[in-house]
Structures are given as structure tokens and as C-alpha cells.
Design an enzyme around this catalytic site. Structure first.
Site, PDB file in Angstrom:
ATOM      1  N   HIS A  17       0.870  -1.183   0.000  1.00  0.00           N
ATOM      2  CA  HIS A  17       0.000   0.000   0.000  1.00  0.00           C
ATOM      3  C   HIS A  17       0.900   1.224   0.000  1.00  0.00           C
ATOM      4  CE1 HIS A  17      -3.555   2.255   2.175  1.00  0.00           C
ATOM      5  NE2 HIS A  17      -2.954   3.010   1.266  1.00  0.00           N
ATOM      6  N   HIS A  19       1.662   4.863  -2.553  1.00  0.00           N
ATOM      7  CA  HIS A  19       1.261   5.690  -3.689  1.00  0.00           C
ATOM      8  C   HIS A  19       2.494   6.353  -4.291  1.00  0.00           C
ATOM      9  CE1 HIS A  19      -3.024   5.409  -2.544  1.00  0.00           C
ATOM     10  NE2 HIS A  19      -2.529   5.350  -1.310  1.00  0.00           N
ATOM     11  N   GLU A 200     -10.506   4.180   6.959  1.00  0.00           N
ATOM     12  CA  GLU A 200      -9.399   5.015   7.438  1.00  0.00           C
ATOM     13  C   GLU A 200      -9.996   6.174   8.243  1.00  0.00           C
ATOM     14  OE1 GLU A 200      -5.613   7.599   5.696  1.00  0.00           O
ATOM     15  OE2 GLU A 200      -7.215   6.972   4.342  1.00  0.00           O
ATOM     16  N   ASP A 278       2.150   3.694   2.786  1.00  0.00           N
ATOM     17  CA  ASP A 278       1.190   4.675   2.274  1.00  0.00           C
ATOM     18  C   ASP A 278       1.912   5.751   1.454  1.00  0.00           C
ATOM     19  OD1 ASP A 278      -1.280   5.752   1.781  1.00  0.00           O
ATOM     20  OD2 ASP A 278      -1.761   6.235   3.854  1.00  0.00           O
ATOM     21  N   ASP A 279       2.491   6.741   2.122  1.00  0.00           N
ATOM     22  CA  ASP A 279       3.220   7.834   1.460  1.00  0.00           C
ATOM     23  C   ASP A 279       4.446   8.146   2.318  1.00  0.00           C
ATOM     24  OD1 ASP A 279       1.045   8.672  -0.646  1.00  0.00           O
ATOM     25  OD2 ASP A 279      -0.011   8.562   1.277  1.00  0.00           O
TER      26      ASP A 279
END
Length: 343
Positions: A17, A19, A200, A278-279
Site C-alpha cells: 500500500h 502511492h 481510514e 502509504d506515502d
């Protein structure tokens, strides 16, 4: 580096997961802006990193989409993807599954061909140079219309064999999964695996919608499922993977402190939990940093850390043969480090 940090960093891990647009390190963002003749609000990497303080998901997304503007040409997408995959390899990641949301770029006139060529080219380099197993997921934006998503689905079909899944992200509140039920049926009918950001900031009902209406293979985040015991039992029984992102949850105020993160509770209830980034630049860490933060705050044992890593390998969108190879890498690593089956 402590023995535990060295052990965790060396574990053959997954990042399921992440991005691409959210993986731009501050200096690279400044470099890309200069390359494309753009002026950002920040003059130094330090000043830009200082802006990574968020009140909620939307405040992060505002900065996230501003950062997307520096990605214009094929080489930009290649450089960002290459930089992340290099860092992931150094972090011990053996399987990376990357989201990108083309809608942010095609609406500004970036050809989809340039985006795909840049990303896929960097992925091929990582396979060749690092032996990294890597796959691409296309994410649509939930704040847009289902019709917009259908257009994107048609546009990506020339690359169908190079895309492992279709996902959906963005601001949850007011954008329930049910809004995209026909889109996800169309994606499944075309042979794509599917995954959706749910639970989330949104409620447990959004996780249930993703599972029952969208019939997804994985849930991204999913923390809110704990509010619905029946849903937890169904997720556990069906072994639906949840791609949890602990440092992201902390930075976006999903939890007030890491000690309050639900990860350990989710594990105790039999959920198939994985740990992801995630990021990473925005949220302060790659997979190792996420695992270390959870280890310290939640008092995870080595056995629990290994279980999280194994969950990731089992949840990856790969063939049975590829999964066996990845799991063998983990077993070989544990054998070399003489890790007991209990902590």
C-alpha cells in the site's frame, strides 16, 4: 543500529500500500519543480519537510495534490518510481505493489502513455537491477464520479497485462464505496483484482460496503472494522488482507499516539493485517520505520513482527509459484537468524 532494527531491516518484507505520487522525497520534489520551470512555496528541502504536519486526511491531500504538479513528463514518473524502489530495496522489501492515480495527471494534459512508460520502465529496472518483485495498481479517485472511473478503466486496457489490480483512494467522508459498485464490477469482469481504501476516516459500514458490494480482494487501511464485531469475524474467516499504514494513521490524526494504534488488537482478533508505508516521505518512514514504531509503542514480540511480515507475503497479488518463492526467502532468513517460533 540495534540488533532488532538490523533484524527487521533485513527481513524480506512487502509494501502493498504505497502511492507513487506520495513517495516524492522533498529534494526530489524541488528538483522536479526546477526541471519543469515551476516555483513551489518552499525553497529548501528542510522547509518543505516542515510542511508535512497534517490535521486530517484532507489537509494531507491538499499538499499531496500540490506535489503531484511536479510530475509532468515520462522521465519525472520514471525518476520518482525509481527513487522509491531503490529505497524499498535498501529497506529489505522484496515485493512492492504501487498505486498510481492517473486522473490527477491526465486532467492536466499529461499523456497516459508518458505516465505508464515512466512508471513501468522504472519497475522493469528494479526487477533487473535489484531482483525486486514489483506490481502496479491503478487507483481512481473517490471524489470524482463513477463515470470518470469508467473512462479511466477503458483508457488503461492497453496495459492490462502489466496492471495487477484496480483500487480507489482519496477523501472517504461523503464518498462511500457503494458509489462505485458498477465500476468495480466492471473491473472484476475484465479480470482485475480489486482493493479499496476503506475504514481510514470512514466508518465500519464503508469496510462492509467494500467487502459485500464491491467484492474486493483486499481492504486498504480497514482500521474502523473493529467497531463492527460481525464484520471483524467475517474478515477474519475469509482471510481478507488489510493493508494497514501505522505511521500514516499517526500523522493524519487517526490515532493520537502510536500506543493507541489498533494494530495489535486487530492481530489478536485474527485479522490478516499487513504493515505498509502509504506515502513514506510525508509520514516519516518506510516499512522498517513503521514496524519499529509499532514494536516500541505496542510491545510487539519478534514473533508478532514476523507474523506481520508473513501476512504481507501471503497477501501479495502474485501467482502461487511467486508466493512460494517469497515465503521461502522469509523462511531461509529466519533459519539463518535462528529465530525461534516463540519470542
Amino acid at each position: 543500529m540495534t540488533d532488532l532494527e538490523s533484524f527487521i531491516r533485513g527481513l524480506p518484507k512487502t509494501d502493498l500500500h504505497m502511492h507513487i505520487e506520495g513517495s516524492i522525497e522533498p529534494q526530489l520534489m524541488l528538483d522536479l519543480a526546477a526541471r519543469n520551470g515551476m516555483k513551489l512555496r518552499w525553497d529548501t528541502a528542510e522547509a518543505l519537510r516542515g510542511a508535512y504536519q497534517f490535521d486530517n486526511l484532507q489537509s494531507f491531500l491538499d499538499l499531496y495534490f500540490e506535489g503531484c504538479k511536479v510530475l509532468v513528463a515520462e522521465g519525472d514518473f520514471r525518476d520518482v518510481t525509481r527513487a522509491y524502489l531503490r529505497r524499498a530495496h535498501e529497506d529489505g522489501v522484496v515485493r512492492a505493489e504501487l498505486f498510481i492515480g492517473p486522473q490527477s495527471f491526465t486532467e492536466r494534459g499529461t499523456p497516459l502513455e508518458a505516465l505508464m512508460s515512466g512508471v513501468l520502465g522504472a519497475m522493469q529496472e528494479a526487477r533487473r537491477e535489484h531482483g525486486l518483485s514489483v506490481g502496479l495498481m491503478i487507483s481512481v479517485h473517490r471524489h470524482r464520479t463513477e463515470a470518470d472511473a469508467m473512462v479511466m478503466l477503458d483508457q488503461i486496457m492497453p496495459w492490462k497485462d502489466q496492471i495487477i489490480a484496480i483500487g480507489m483512494g482519496g477523501a472517504e467522508l461523503g464518498n462511500p464505496p457503494a458509489k462505485f459498485a458498477r465500476f468495480f464490477k466492471a473491473a472484476r469482469d475484465r479480470g482485475f483484482r480489486t482493493t479499496v481504501h476503506a475504514g481510514e476516516e470512514g466508518p465500519a459500514a464503508y469496510v462492509r460496503e467494500a467487502l459485500e458490494l464491491l467484492q474486493v480482494d483486499r481492504i486498504d487501511h480497514g482500521n474502523a472494522c473493529l467497531a463492527d464485531p460481525d464484520l471483524v469475524r467475517e474478515l477474519a474467516m475469509r482471510r481478507i488482507p488489510l493493508t494497514v499504514c501505522p505511521l500514516s494513521n499517526l500523522r493524519l490524526k487517526g490515532v493520537t499516539e502510536m500506543a493507541r494504534h489498533p494494530l495489535k488488537t486487530m492481530m489478536a482478533q485474527g485479522l490478516h493485517v499487513t504493515v505498509n508505508t502509504d506515502d513514506p516521505p510525508y509520514f516519516g518512514g518506510y516499512v522498517t520505520e513503521n514496524l519499529l514504531a509499532c514494536r516500541e509503542a505496542l510491545d510487539l514480540s519478534r514473533e508478532e513482527i514476523v507474523r506481520l511480515v508473513r501476512n504481507g507475503l501471503e497477501a501479495a497479488f502474485v501467482t502461487t509459484e511467486e508466493r512460494e518463492i517469497l515465503l521461502r526467502q522469509l523462511d531461509d532468513y529466519l533459519a539463518r537468524h535462528a529465530v525461534a517460533s516463540t519470542s
